[in-house]
Design an enzyme around this catalytic site. Structure first.
Site, PDB file in Angstrom:
ATOM      1  N   LYS A   1     -12.630  82.162  29.509  1.00 38.82           N
ATOM      2  CA  LYS A   1     -12.746  82.184  28.041  1.00 38.82           C
ATOM      3  C   LYS A   1     -11.984  83.388  27.523  1.00 38.82           C
ATOM      4  O   LYS A   1     -11.748  84.328  28.275  1.00 38.82           O
ATOM      5  CB  LYS A   1     -14.220  82.323  27.655  1.00 38.82           C
ATOM      6  CG  LYS A   1     -14.522  81.885  26.247  1.00 38.82           C
ATOM      7  CD  LYS A   1     -14.774  80.400  26.190  1.00 38.82           C
ATOM      8  CE  LYS A   1     -14.955  79.905  24.771  1.00 38.82           C
ATOM      9  NZ  LYS A   1     -15.474  78.529  24.772  1.00 38.82           N
TER      10      LYS A   1
ATOM     11  N   ASP B   1     -11.239  77.269  20.253  1.00 41.76           N
ATOM     12  CA  ASP B   1     -12.676  77.504  20.048  1.00 41.76           C
ATOM     13  C   ASP B   1     -12.766  77.918  18.575  1.00 41.76           C
ATOM     14  O   ASP B   1     -11.851  77.592  17.803  1.00 41.76           O
ATOM     15  CB  ASP B   1     -13.178  78.615  21.000  1.00 41.76           C
ATOM     16  CG  ASP B   1     -14.702  78.658  21.130  1.00 41.76           C
ATOM     17  OD1 ASP B   1     -15.255  77.900  21.941  1.00 41.76           O
ATOM     18  OD2 ASP B   1     -15.351  79.432  20.412  1.00 41.76           O
TER      19      ASP B   1
HETATM   20  N1  GLU Z   1     -14.049  75.937  23.508  1.00 44.02           N
HETATM   21  C1  GLU Z   1     -14.521  74.716  24.033  1.00 44.02           C
HETATM   22  C2  GLU Z   1     -15.786  74.932  24.802  1.00 44.02           C
HETATM   23  O1  GLU Z   1     -16.569  75.780  24.437  1.00 44.02           O
HETATM   24  C3  GLU Z   1     -13.466  73.931  24.798  1.00 44.02           C
HETATM   25  C4  GLU Z   1     -12.765  74.638  25.885  1.00 44.02           C
HETATM   26  C5  GLU Z   1     -11.577  73.865  26.462  1.00 44.02           C
HETATM   27  O2  GLU Z   1     -11.282  72.777  25.993  1.00 44.02           O
HETATM   28  O3  GLU Z   1     -10.978  74.412  27.380  1.00 44.02           O
HETATM   29  O4  GLU Z   1     -16.099  74.253  25.747  1.00 44.02           O
END
Ligand code: GLU
Length: 450
Positions: free
Chosen positions: A131, A171
């Site tokens: 992340k 996100d």
């Molecule tokens: N931000 C999204 C999550 O919390 C998606 C992450 C992604 O698609 O890599 O899962």
């Protein structure tokens, strides 16, 4: 390690996490929520304790933190802080979104990255956990400021990512526009067109149909399975969906398609409420096309109510889908929801319910779908986007929707089965944690101590 008490072991690991990561409350919250569910797993399989799996999992592979300097529209230099946590790549390349929001710090990024390990594992796809983001506030920034910020961010992040290494996506505060700027800058820096280095791209840049809708739709598909087991359905139910971003908008859209009445949603300024049901198309137009605030809705629907700075959870509903941000639903909100008759809650956002709020739901037999299971649809479709990019094919909206429904259904089944096997029947938090953990833990053992 022989004969070690599992409960003691878990408490020791949690204590060590607190000591070694001072001032990271969101990160402890995520670790504690997971670790407590794992006690029966460690009791049954001490091999995980013997291999120090939990100690290794709570320590990210690396946390990258960097300066992002950029020039605003007035010609003034600005400085923000960028992050990427590469938490665990046992089962696949690091995968997870980037968040641009002033609240982003090491604790937020680490809690999100940690959750992502188990969420990604639950999808059944080969993706590890990561992340990132920056404490940059995209609100009221011009398109050119967003571009310059994003390019500067990518100048540093590009050193650490790649289609087989780490694949960022969006996100909060990061959508198709930001990802496409990143793809452009990354391509320029690399001198190669590696579109598989990102997901959530615009369709013509190599994105997947349905990525935008997938988290919200997935949450409703998951909730639908929860309702089925209660002998209920969305039809005719009053639903509150907090937030007004991508997750919220598409959760509302799918809930309405299933016959529910979505009575309230919100943005950071306040909520709108209409007991006759909200017009989701209008909300989509206001937020996605015109980038307006939610209070503008009242201009078209004077009978609806706008309340600034009040908790959306004080309103009556049958089903609540918190889809805004972490810890948005606290103990008071949970108590009020219960008092007003809520019987099912599914988390579309990451960790939107506080620890105490969850306890209130559990003590009152409210069916509860935790984020790492209920909101896994977004990253699951990201993994489908990676698959399409590697094989240079593109699937139709319907094909992806069918795969998403199957994935959400499998996550539900896995979570139910794991909860039952480890003595917490009906507890989807325990089930999702255990099922997500076991796959990663087994692969970590297979790969040796690294
Ligand atoms: N931000 C999204 C999550 O919390 C998606 C992450 C992604 O698609 O890599 O899962």
């Amino acid at each position: 390690m022989e004969g070690k008490d599992a409960k003691k072991y878990v408490n020791e690991v949690i204590e060590k996490v607190r000591e070694r990561n001072p001032n990271e409350p969101e990160f402890y919250q995520a670790v504690e929520e997971l670790a407590e569910s794992l006690i029966p797993v460690f009791e049954k399989y001490p091999v995980y304790m013997e291999n120090a799996i939990l100690e290794r999992m709570v320590e990210p592979d690396r946390l990258i933190m960097f300066r992002v300097a950029w020039i605003d529209d007035e010609g003034c230099p600005q400085v923000n802080r960028g992050y990427r946590v590469q938490f665990n790549n046992a089962i696949g390349p690091y995968k997870g979104g980037l968040r641009f929001d002033p609240s982003v710090n090491a604790s937020i990024v680490k809690f999100l990255g940690f959750e992502q390990i188990f969420k990604n594992s639950l999808t059944g796809q080969a993706i590890g956990g990561g992340k990132g983001g920056a404490d940059f506030d995209p609100k009221n920034r011009s398109d050119m400021e967003i571009m310059r910020f994003t390019q500067s961010f990518m100048n540093e992040l590009s050193k650490y990512i790649g289609p087989n290494v780490d694949v960022p996506a969006g996100d909060i505060g990061v959508g198709g526009r930001e990802i496409d700027y990143m793809v452009g800058q990354y391509k320029r820096l690399r001198g190669a067109f590696e579109k598989g280095a990102f997901t959530g791209k615009g369709i013509d840049v190599g994105g997947s149909l349905m990525r935008k809708e997938s988290t919200g739709y997935g949450t409703v598909y998951f909730a639908q399975r929860m309702l089925e087991d209660l002998g209920k359905q969305f039809e005719g139910q009053r639903v509150i969906v907090s937030g007004a971003g991508k997750v919220s908008i598409y959760a509302m859209e799918k809930a309405v398609e299933f016959g529910a009445k979505v009575v309230a949603c919100s943005d950071s300024g306040g909520y709108i409420y209409d007991e006759n049901g909200l017009d989701v198309e209008l909300i989509k137009q206001l937020k996605e096309v015109e980038q307006k605030r939610i209070y503008e809705y009242i201009d078209s629907y004077p009978n609806a109510r706008y309340e600034a700075e009040k908790s959306i959870w004080m309103l009556p509903c049958d089903i609540a889908l918190p889809c805004a941000t972490q810890n948005e639903l606290d103990e008071d909100g949970a108590k009020k929801l219960v008092e007003n008759g809520v019987y099912a809650v599914a988390e579309g956002a990451n960790m939107p319910c506080s620890h105490d709020a969850i306890a209130v739901f559990q003590n009152n037999k409210v069916a509860f779908g935790p984020g790492k299971a209920a909101n896994a649809g977004g990253v699951a479709v990201s993994a489908l986007e990676m698959a399409q990019n590697s094989s240079r094919v593109s699937w139709s909206f319907e094909a992806i929707d069918n795969m998403l429904q199957e994935i959400m259904s499998n996550i539900y089944d896995k979570s139910v089965a794991a909860a039952k096997e480890y003595g917490s029947e009906g507890n989807l938090i325990a089930g999702a944690n255990i099922a997500g953990f076991k796959k990663v833990a087994d692969v970590m053992i297979a790969q040796g101590v690294i």
